[in-house]
Design a protein around this motif. Structure first.
Motif, mmCIF file in Angstrom:
data_model
loop_
_atom_site.group_PDB
_atom_site.id
_atom_site.type_symbol
_atom_site.label_atom_id
_atom_site.label_comp_id
_atom_site.label_asym_id
_atom_site.label_seq_id
_atom_site.Cartn_x
_atom_site.Cartn_y
_atom_site.Cartn_z
ATOM 1 N N HIS A 276 3.862 14.313 19.291
ATOM 2 C CA HIS A 276 5.287 14.260 20.250
ATOM 3 C C HIS A 276 5.889 12.912 20.364
ATOM 4 C CE1 HIS A 276 8.692 15.595 23.719
ATOM 5 N NE2 HIS A 276 7.765 14.807 23.806
ATOM 6 N N ARG B 236 1.078 20.045 28.522
ATOM 7 C CA ARG B 236 1.948 20.904 27.355
ATOM 8 C C ARG B 236 3.994 20.883 27.963
ATOM 9 N NH1 ARG B 236 -2.415 22.596 25.895
ATOM 10 N NH2 ARG B 236 -2.474 23.791 23.875
ATOM 11 N N ALA B 237 3.344 21.195 29.140
ATOM 12 C CA ALA B 237 4.830 21.069 30.388
ATOM 13 C C ALA B 237 5.374 19.606 30.344
ATOM 14 C CB ALA B 237 3.977 20.942 32.449
ATOM 15 N N ALA B 238 4.564 18.129 29.765
ATOM 16 C CA ALA B 238 5.449 17.163 29.209
ATOM 17 C C ALA B 238 6.083 17.200 28.488
ATOM 18 C CB ALA B 238 4.165 16.193 29.047
ATOM 19 N N GLY C 168 7.406 20.234 26.550
ATOM 20 C CA GLY C 168 8.232 21.014 26.658
ATOM 21 C C GLY C 168 8.058 21.888 26.072
ATOM 22 N N PRO C 169 9.296 22.283 25.560
ATOM 23 C CA PRO C 169 9.543 23.355 24.114
ATOM 24 C C PRO C 169 9.580 23.200 22.536
ATOM 25 C CG PRO C 169 11.734 21.985 25.077
ATOM 26 C CD PRO C 169 11.080 21.537 25.730
ATOM 27 N N THR C 170 9.017 21.691 23.038
ATOM 28 C CA THR C 170 8.524 21.382 21.330
ATOM 29 C C THR C 170 7.516 22.123 20.808
ATOM 30 O OG1 THR C 170 9.036 18.910 22.078
ATOM 31 C CG2 THR C 170 7.954 19.100 20.165
#
Length: 392
Positions: free
Chosen positions: A289, A323-325, A327-329
């Motif tokens: 990411h 996963r929250a940081a 996001g939709p990636t």
């Protein structure tokens, strides 16, 4: 050798389940040595689903657990997987079993008793589908306290690593280009074989960067792919994977320890160190990411809150926050596979068009006008054929 074979044959005539004992307090280490027909002797409180599936895949016929397989802290998923697969599970046999049983011994399990030859070496609780259902139901009362602990761990992890999660501070530079690319991150945990099998079309059409998380690198090799990057504590990764040409990123814990460095240096494998308090899977996701990955697909991963808690580790809070940081990636492999499974393939559209043209042509040629056309077409084709033949 002949005496051992005779003893094995004699044991198998007795009631119960017989197999070679493979001892290890770490379940994942035991899995690597288990062969079909062996008995895994482990010390694992609250067996998680990933460990159970690995034992089943290795061909384990029975599991003797020093600890309770369901402690009551939360409804763990592993014991049900074992029993449903037909694996005999005797747990809570006590620590003395590790002294009484040697690795490689031929042991027999009858009911809740473990024998070595005629000698009773341990007794515990024989788990059945019914007993596990009762214990899982009772353990749901402990789920609230686990959620509280999970939340506290998440807050503590965010306090320590907010710079990494929010700004990418501390993420090492790598030579693998991630920017604008799709990335497939493979962990050797939940349903990883099924996930990889379902993603064949996705991998073929998108050529994602293949990231193996620890033993996930070997999962990629077994599926016929070569990992591009390997991330994690690499003590459980095969030498073949480490020498496959993949870029190697070693995860160092928050204390800076990197247990697998000596092995990498001995093998002469060039590597980069990534210091983080999160899990190896989190490190792989943050790495991709931060370096600009367009999409990150996770295979063999845990996606739900129950699965996070099922791992029984405070590190699962870091996975939730990662996963929250990001996001939709991040997308789970099962969602991607469903999209590809329901998508209309290009070759199928072409075939349908050709069939439709064939049916229309057949319908036209069945009419008087179509028959006249067919006669003209046949005469023209015959004339062309005669001209070509005359020139030869």
């Amino acid at each position: 050798m002949r005496l051992a074979s005779l003893r094995r044959a004699r044991s198998r005539t007795r009631p119960g389940v017989t197999g070679i004992a493979r001892l290890d307090r770490r379940t994942w280490s035991a899995v690597k040595r288990v062969r079909p027909g062996d008995v895994a002797v482990i010390d694992h409180v609250d067996i998680d689903r990933g460990a159970a599936e690995a034992l089943v895949a290795a061909g384990t016929v029975a599991v003797v657990n020093i600890a309770p397989s369901v402690s009551g802290r939360y409804p763990c998923l592993g014991p049900g997987v074992l029993v449903e697969a037909g694996v005999t599970l005797v747990d809570n046999v006590g620590a003395d079993a590790f002294a009484a049983i040697n690795d490689g011994d031929l042991i027999r399990i009858e009911g809740d008793c473990v024998y070595q030859g005629d000698t009773l070496v341990a007794t515990g609780v024989l788990q059945t589908a019914e007993s596990i259902d009762r214990e899982i139901e009772a353990s749901k009362d402990g789920l609230a306290s686990q959620l509280e602990a999970f939340s506290a761990n998440a807050i503590e992890h965010l306090r320590r690593e907010q710079g990494l999660l929010l700004d990418g501070r501390g993420v090492p530079d790598v030579r693998t280009p991630f920017r604008g690319k799709q990335v497939l991150v493979v962990s050797r945990a939940y349903d990883f074989k099924r996930d990889l099998a379902s993603l064949k079309t996705y991998v073929r059409e998108n050529s994602p960067v293949l990231v193996g998380v620890e033993a996930g690198a070997d999962a990629l090799l077994e599926a016929g792919y070569r990992p591009t990057v390997i991330v994690g504590d690499l003590s459980d990764v095969s030498e073949a994977a480490l020498r496959s040409g993949a870029e190697v990123v070693v995860r160092a814990g928050a204390d800076g320890r990197t247990p697998s460095l000596d092995r990498l240096e001995r093998l002469g494998v060039t590597h980069t160190v990534f210091e983080t308090g999160g899990t190896s899977e989190d490190a792989a996701i943050v790495l991709a990411h931060t370096h600009g990955a367009m999409l990150i697909v996770t295979a063999g991963s845990h996606a739900s809150l129950v699965e996070f808690i099922d791992r029984g580790r405070s590190g699962m809070a870091s996975s939730f926050l990662t996963r929250a940081a990001v996001g939709p990636t991040v997308v789970d492999a099962k969602a991607v596979a469903a999209l590809y499974r329901n998508r209309v393939r290009g070759w199928l559209v072409t075939l349908l068009v050709l069939l439709a043209l064939l049916m229309v042509s057949a319908a036209v040629f069945a009419t008087p006008v179509g028959q006249d056309w067919w006669q003209h077409l046949s005469d023209w084709a015959g004339g062309v054929y005669d001209d070509v033949r005359g020139q030869l």
